[in-house]
Design a protein around this motif. Structure first.
Motif: not given
Length: 189
Positions: A19-29, A78-82, A85-87, A106-111
């Motif tokens: 979620r936080d690394d600029p190389e990945h940026q998976y903002e959404a679960l 299984v977690y599907h992340l999006l 920013s990087l599509n 993982v609620v604390s990371i993706w509510p």
């Protein structure tokens, strides 16, 4: 879509990094689901030559089951992340080797994981440590068992009906015979 399989001990640190690394940026679960691998690979159906034109294969009654060896744990989350920013999309898979299956929330990371985790708990019996409100969401509060587990009876254990003479709803043992109507198809990835 890429799949990353990790251990449950690495889940929170990996999720935060993704979620936080600029190389990945998976903002959404975008989804979280559970998988039950009980009897994975056992099949009464011929699956390697499955057709797309219909179910012309019959059940093999000889008692010989085709078997694919599965030496991994029974359950997985299984977690599907999006990454907007990087599509990019990523599938994160965590196998659970204990009974009952327990994993960190993982609620604390993706509510938005709140309801997904409650669904996985209700239907599969997977426990999420540190979840703020882990209770049933789709089945009745008095429901016993987890209906998406492979060893749960297909038709359940009780049926409910309204009895005119008693003037109330009654619960009775199930009166139908379980049958498998849909073939299991396992395709090579």
């Amino acid at each position: 879509m890429k799949t990353l399989e990790i251990s449950k001990d690495e889940l929170l640190s990996t999720a935060k990094k993704l979620r936080d690394d600029p190389e990945h940026q998976y903002e959404a679960l975008i989804d979280l689901c559970a998988v039950d691998y009980l009897h994975y690979g056992l099949s009464e159906w011929e699956t390697t030559n499955a057709t797309g034109t219909g179910f012309d294969r019959a059940v093999d009654t000889s008692g010989k089951l085709k078997e694919i060896v599965w030496d991994k744990p029974r359950f997985a989350v299984v977690y599907h992340l999006l990454s907007y920013s990087l599509n990019q999309r990523l599938r994160l898979k965590v196998l659970l080797d204990q009974d009952p299956p327990i994993i960190e929330s993982v609620v604390s990371i993706w509510p938005c994981a709140d309801w997904y985790e409650r669904e996985a708990f209700d239907l599969y019996g997977i426990l999420f440590n540190n979840h703020p409100d882990l209770r049933r969401i789709l089945t009745d509060y008095g429901f016993i068992g987890h209906p998406f587990r492979k060893d749960f009876p297909i038709s359940g254990t009780v049926e409910v009906r309204y009895d005119e003479t008693l003037g109330r709803v009654i619960y009775e043992p199930v009166s139908i015979l379980p049958r498998t109507l849909v073939p299991k198809v396992i395709r090579d990835v």
